[in-house]
Design an enzyme around this catalytic site. Structure first.
Site, PDB file in Angstrom:
ATOM      1  CD  GLU A  34      -2.523   1.686   0.187  1.00 16.54           C
ATOM      2  OE1 GLU A  34      -2.329   2.827  -0.287  1.00 16.54           O
ATOM      3  OE2 GLU A  34      -3.323   0.872  -0.292  1.00 16.54           O
ATOM      4  N   GLY A  40      -6.906   0.988   3.280  1.00 14.34           N
ATOM      5  CA  GLY A  40      -8.280   1.321   2.941  1.00 14.34           C
ATOM      6  C   GLY A  40      -8.467   1.974   1.588  1.00 14.34           C
ATOM      7  CB  THR A  42      -9.888   6.013  -3.310  1.00 18.52           C
ATOM      8  OG1 THR A  42      -8.692   6.260  -4.051  1.00 18.52           O
ATOM      9  CG2 THR A  42     -10.853   7.168  -3.520  1.00 18.52           C
ATOM     10  N   GLY A 184     -22.762  15.453 -13.260  1.00 18.80           N
ATOM     11  CA  GLY A 184     -23.992  15.168 -12.530  1.00 18.80           C
ATOM     12  C   GLY A 184     -24.150  13.705 -12.188  1.00 18.80           C
ATOM     13  N   GLY A 188     -20.562  13.884  -7.852  1.00 18.19           N
ATOM     14  CA  GLY A 188     -20.911  15.298  -7.937  1.00 18.19           C
ATOM     15  C   GLY A 188     -22.160  15.653  -7.159  1.00 18.19           C
ATOM     16  CD  GLU A 190     -22.681   9.881  -2.721  1.00 19.53           C
ATOM     17  OE1 GLU A 190     -23.322   8.812  -2.695  1.00 19.53           O
ATOM     18  OE2 GLU A 190     -21.457   9.932  -2.436  1.00 19.53           O
ATOM     19  CG  HIS A 325     -21.168  -2.637  -3.216  1.00 31.85           C
ATOM     20  ND1 HIS A 325     -21.135  -1.264  -3.150  1.00 31.85           N
ATOM     21  CD2 HIS A 325     -22.122  -2.928  -4.127  1.00 31.85           C
ATOM     22  CE1 HIS A 325     -22.033  -0.755  -3.974  1.00 31.85           C
ATOM     23  NE2 HIS A 325     -22.635  -1.741  -4.587  1.00 31.85           N
ATOM     24  CG  HIS A 448     -47.691  -1.715  10.331  1.00 27.88           C
ATOM     25  ND1 HIS A 448     -47.725  -0.874   9.259  1.00 27.88           N
ATOM     26  CD2 HIS A 448     -48.527  -1.194  11.271  1.00 27.88           C
ATOM     27  CE1 HIS A 448     -48.566   0.118   9.506  1.00 27.88           C
ATOM     28  NE2 HIS A 448     -49.063  -0.055  10.724  1.00 27.88           N
TER      29      HIS A 448
END
EC number: 1.8.1.4
Length: 469
Positions: A34, A40, A42, A184, A188, A190, A325, A448
């Site tokens: 690393e 970890g 980016t 967009g 961008g 977020e 993920h 519920h």
């Protein structure tokens, strides 16, 4: 040269560190190279984790200022940006320290430095002081992720203060009065929404005629309307022709894709969020004979193997969606394959999430894709406005949309715009993983009142009729 490792992983992002841990759990001797001081990649250091910390904090700030009064809570929130950034940094540290702990727990050798493949069996690591160390490896995994792409055809000069990439938009020292976001897409929107909630006037300039290009059109259109209500402005179908600094800050020049007069926007900060590109620079791939495709990605077969025996690749550096993920799933699958097991990734059931407020989540096919493929399908929809829990939470924006095969009722895609969409989409992903039908989902009892009932109702709508509308 030290003892030979069964596996040397270059890169400790979600793909790399998960692959390393799983391989170690399966009995392989593993090392990870690393270049950062912390593990970890980016995602944990400057991407997924810090941005989500700022998204949650800024959403809480906005909610306190706009929604709390309706709940009988009277407050006058005051922004402490330094403390918000401290929360972000603390969150990052907890996560990167967690990976370091897991490496130690699983007896993984961590090597800090820049890795380069010398041959199919050797990885040379260059340390900060210029010294080198060579690791012998039976197998090498390239998991170096991606880097900021910039704007195609433009030489953008990032000073990471006025003209910034996503890596530095998470650490601005103050809230800009005006921010222009070029792009967009997920990143961008977020980060643009973070600074808009904290007080910036945000304008998004996007080349396509819609935001979130691959997203289902109906969801994209509804989502944009909600962002406009939150104060964001959009310039769609706009080709950026210039980004530069001025005495007062920066400016962005663009022109309509379909023709027209050029426009210029002034800003205190310009965030260039036009996507990312595979990180392959300096890895020695050409010398090792590893092939890249036309987009600069490492070419692999169905088992993550490159054209060179003993060298594999996963994550953002290979084909497919650039999602943490997805990289993790590939890391697990590769480790299992190397250990003699049958690792596999179902790319048709990998969800995608935009962590704005409200969230947007998707898995499987969009309506546009199904129409293009000539698939006969049905749509089941249910609005959060009709969900009791959403009403109680003042989170009634959005809807759940489920797409099913018209003949078999098998779920082909699901799209959610609304509160906690990123968590709710897992139900649809699990259903799709096992080839389930909308009726299967609808006949499962849901607690519920919960937001998940909206997913169930959309499933009811797909094969029969919803109950509550």
């Amino acid at each position: 040269m030290a003892d030979t490792f069964d596996l040397v992983v270059i890169g400790s992002g979600p793909g790399g560190y998960v692959c390393a841990i799983k391989a170690a759990q399966l009995g392989l001797k593993v090392a990870v190279v690393e270049k950062r001081k912390t593990y970890g990649g980016t995602c944990l250091n400057v991407g997924c984790i810090p941005s989500k910390a700022l998204l949650y904090a800024s959403e809480s700030f906005a909610e306190a200022g706009h929604s709390f009064a309706q709940l009988g809570i009277e407050v006058e929130p005051k922004l402490n940006l330094d403390q918000m950034m401290a929360h972000k940094d603390k969150t990052v540290k907890a996560n990167v320290d967690g990976v370091a702990f897991l490496f130690k727990k699983n007896k993984i050798t961590g090597v800090t430095g820049t890795g380069r493949i010398k041959s199919a069996g050797e990885v040379e690591v260059t340390k900060d002081d210029g010294s080198t160390e060579t690791l012998a490896a039976k197998t090498i995994c390239i998991a170096t992720g991606s880097d900021v792409a910039g704007i195609p055809g433009l030489d953008v000069k990032f000073d990471e203060t006025t003209i910034v990439s996503s890596d530095h938009a998470i650490a601005l020292p103050k809230v800009p009065e005006k921010m222009v976001v070029v792009g967009g897409g997920v990143i961008g929107l977020e980060l643009g929404s973070v600074w808009a909630r904290l007080g910036a006037k945000v304008t998004v300039v996007e080349f396509l005629d819609k935001i979130l290009g691959p997203m289902d059109q109906e969801v994209s259109t509804a989502f944009q309307k909600l962002l406009v209500k939150q104060g964001l402005e959009f310039k769609l179908g706009a080709k950026v022709t210039g980004v530069g600094k001025t005495e007062a800050g920066a400016k962005v020049t663009f022109e309509p894709v379909k023709g027209g007069e050029a426009e210029t926007l002034d800003a205190d900060v310009v965030l260039v969020a036009t996507g990312r590109k595979p990180y392959t620079e300096g890895l020695g791939l050409e010398e090792a004979g590893v092939k890249l495709d036309e987009r600069g990605r490492v070419e692999i077969d169905g088992h993550f193997k490159t054209n060179v025996d003993g060298i594999y690749a996963i994550g953002d550096v290979v084909k497919g969606a650039m999602l943490a993920h997805k990289a993790e799933d590939e890391g697990v699958a590769l480790a299992e394959i190397l250990a003699g097991q049958a690792g596999h990734v179902n790319y048709d059931a990998i969800p995608s999430v935009v962590y704005t407020e409200p969230e947007v989540a998707s898995v499987g096919k969009t309506e546009e894709e199904l129409k293009k493929a000539g698939v006969d399908y049905k749509v089941g929809k249910f609005p959060f406005m009709a969900n009791g829990r959403a009403r109680a939470m003042l989170k009634t924006d959005g809807f759940v949309k489920i797409l099913v095969d018209a003949r078999t009722d098998r779920v082909l895609g699901a799209h959610i715009l609304g509160a906690d969409a990123g968590d709710l989409i897992a139900e649809a992903a699990l259903l799709m993983e096992f080839g389930g039908a909308s009726e299967d989902l609808a006949r499962v009892s849901h607690a519920h009142p919960t937001l998940s009932e909206a997913v169930r109702e959309a499933a009811f709508a797909a094969f029969a009729k919803p109950i509550h509308i």
